[in-house]
Scaffold this active site. Structure first.
Site, PDB file in Angstrom:
ATOM      1  N   ARG A 181       1.789   5.151  17.619  1.00  0.00           N
ATOM      2  CA  ARG A 181       0.358   5.479  17.610  1.00  0.00           C
ATOM      3  C   ARG A 181      -0.344   4.932  18.853  1.00  0.00           C
ATOM      4  O   ARG A 181      -1.206   5.603  19.431  1.00  0.00           O
ATOM      5  CB  ARG A 181      -0.284   4.939  16.331  1.00  0.00           C
ATOM      6  N   ARG A 202      -7.965   8.064   3.572  1.00  0.00           N
ATOM      7  CA  ARG A 202      -9.013   7.075   3.318  1.00  0.00           C
ATOM      8  C   ARG A 202      -9.766   6.755   4.603  1.00  0.00           C
ATOM      9  O   ARG A 202     -11.007   6.777   4.631  1.00  0.00           O
ATOM     10  CB  ARG A 202      -8.393   5.803   2.725  1.00  0.00           C
ATOM     11  N   ARG A 203      -9.024   6.433   5.660  1.00  0.00           N
ATOM     12  CA  ARG A 203      -9.688   6.113   6.920  1.00  0.00           C
ATOM     13  C   ARG A 203     -10.463   7.297   7.452  1.00  0.00           C
ATOM     14  O   ARG A 203     -11.579   7.148   7.960  1.00  0.00           O
ATOM     15  CB  ARG A 203      -8.650   5.636   7.945  1.00  0.00           C
ATOM     16  N   CYS A 259      -1.389   9.098  -1.605  1.00  0.00           N
ATOM     17  CA  CYS A 259      -1.834   9.416  -0.245  1.00  0.00           C
ATOM     18  C   CYS A 259      -2.607  10.734  -0.209  1.00  0.00           C
ATOM     19  O   CYS A 259      -3.149  11.101   0.824  1.00  0.00           O
ATOM     20  CB  CYS A 259      -0.630   9.507   0.692  1.00  0.00           C
ATOM     21  N   ARG A 289       0.677  10.217  13.216  1.00  0.00           N
ATOM     22  CA  ARG A 289       1.744   9.670  12.397  1.00  0.00           C
ATOM     23  C   ARG A 289       2.660   8.838  13.274  1.00  0.00           C
ATOM     24  O   ARG A 289       2.617   8.907  14.489  1.00  0.00           O
ATOM     25  CB  ARG A 289       2.544  10.797  11.737  1.00  0.00           C
ATOM     26  N   LYS A 327       0.815  -1.214   0.000  1.00  0.00           N
ATOM     27  CA  LYS A 327       0.000   0.000   0.000  1.00  0.00           C
ATOM     28  C   LYS A 327       0.849   1.265   0.000  1.00  0.00           C
ATOM     29  O   LYS A 327       0.322   2.349  -0.262  1.00  0.00           O
ATOM     30  CB  LYS A 327      -0.976   0.009   1.177  1.00  0.00           C
ATOM     31  N   ASP A 328       2.167   1.145   0.279  1.00  0.00           N
ATOM     32  CA  ASP A 328       3.058   2.301   0.243  1.00  0.00           C
ATOM     33  C   ASP A 328       3.615   2.568  -1.150  1.00  0.00           C
ATOM     34  O   ASP A 328       4.290   3.578  -1.362  1.00  0.00           O
ATOM     35  CB  ASP A 328       4.240   2.102   1.196  1.00  0.00           C
TER      36      ASP A 328
END
Length: 312
Positions: free
Chosen positions: A158, A134-135, A245, A152, A86-87
């Site tokens: 987190r 997205r989230r 992103c 971040r 996904k990166d």
């Protein structure tokens, strides 16, 4: 496969990234009957690891987690790079290619609640921390009364911020928690049909130099075809939307036992006020075409100007 020199694996230095690199090494050791000392894991610091005070959308997007590692590949300081799929940007630097995807882990997102165990039970005005547009967008569409703040850093950072009370909850990928044996911290596992993942979520990819046949043969033994087919569709969807992103985009493709593929794609505005989605099915051989057509479908539904003003 005999190795006449150490195989250099490039990776970020977070606990999750190192777990992913170790998984690649273990699979290569088993596939080729090589000892552990045939490999060297090279930790490379990326801009994404160092810039933690701003959203990715403001400081360069996906490439922040890959460009230093890709430069090491180009300069022949490593033989292969291990990334979270996904990166990965849809357009790779000249001379590089994705040479394999490993079997995909759990694609789902999870909620980790401090004030309540589920998103639905959060009180109005509760604060949720995430760095993902997205989230944020899906969450705001579900619960426009919630406040979203930037979270971040790696998983441990987190969770520390959550424990310090900087938010009432946060969102993470189940795959990462599984790889670090931390699944127990999740208080709610989210339905991917309602809360679809990022394109590529849960899949580890290996990047190498074009023309490096030694590395290509090495990693071909651990490539997973169903994951490859699914990621071809998801990345084609992302490419059609020119996604990064900077844009809230979700996509989830599944490959069925009969050789067909089903893709669910979604685009949203960052505040969740507008959403367009599509579902397409077809044969696995048409995975890229299915992704591109799905991208065109949501773009046509959104109409001109959907990305204007915020996807910059």
């Amino acid at each position: 496969m005999a190795s006449d020199r150490t195989i250099r694996i490039g990776t970020r230095g977070s606990q999750l990234a190192l777990a992913q690199a170790s998984e690649v090494r273990a699979r290569l050791m088993a596939a080729h009957r090589l000892p552990e000392d045939a490999f060297a894991i090279e930790v490379i610091s990326t801009s994404g690891d160092r810039i933690l005070d701003r959203p990715l959308s403001e400081v360069g997007g996906k490439g922040l987690f890959t460009k230093e590692i890709e430069l090491a590949l180009i300069e022949d300081r490593i033989d292969l790079a291990v990334h979270s799929s996904k990166d990965m940007a849809t357009a790779l630097p000249d001379g590089l290619e994705i040479s394999a995807f490993l079997p995909r882990e759990d694609v789902r997102d999870v909620f980790i609640g401090r004030a309540a165990p589920t998103i639905a039970e959060l009180p109005s005005g509760a604060v949720v921390g995430t760095a993902s547009l997205r989230r944020q967008a899906i969450l705001k569409r579900m619960r426009p009364d919630l406040e979203v703040v930037i979270f971040r850093g790696n998983v441990q950072t987190r969770l520390r911020k959550l424990g310090e009370g900087q938010a009432d909850g946060t969102l993470l990928a189940m795959a990462g928690l599984n790889r670090m044996e931390m699944a127990a911290v999740a208080t709610e596992i989210l339905d991917p049909g309602v809360f679809p993942p990022a394109p590529g979520q849960g899949a580890i990819c290996i990047e190498s130099r074009r023309g490096d046949e030694r590395t290509r043969r090495l990693v071909a033994a651990i490539a997973d075809r169903p994951t490859t087919v699914a990621l071809l569709a998801e990345r084609a969807f992302l490419a059609e939307l020119d996604g990064s992103c900077r844009t809230p985009i979700a996509a989830h493709a599944t490959v069925k036992g009969d050789g067909t593929i089903a893709l669910h794609g979604m685009i949203l505005k960052p505040d969740g006020s507008e959403m367009h989605q599509t579902r397409r099915e077809g044969v696995a051989e048409d995975a890229e075409l299915i992704g591109r057509l799905a991208g065109r479908t949501v773009l046509e539904a959104a109409g001109p100007g959907f990305f204007d003003g915020w996807a910059t």
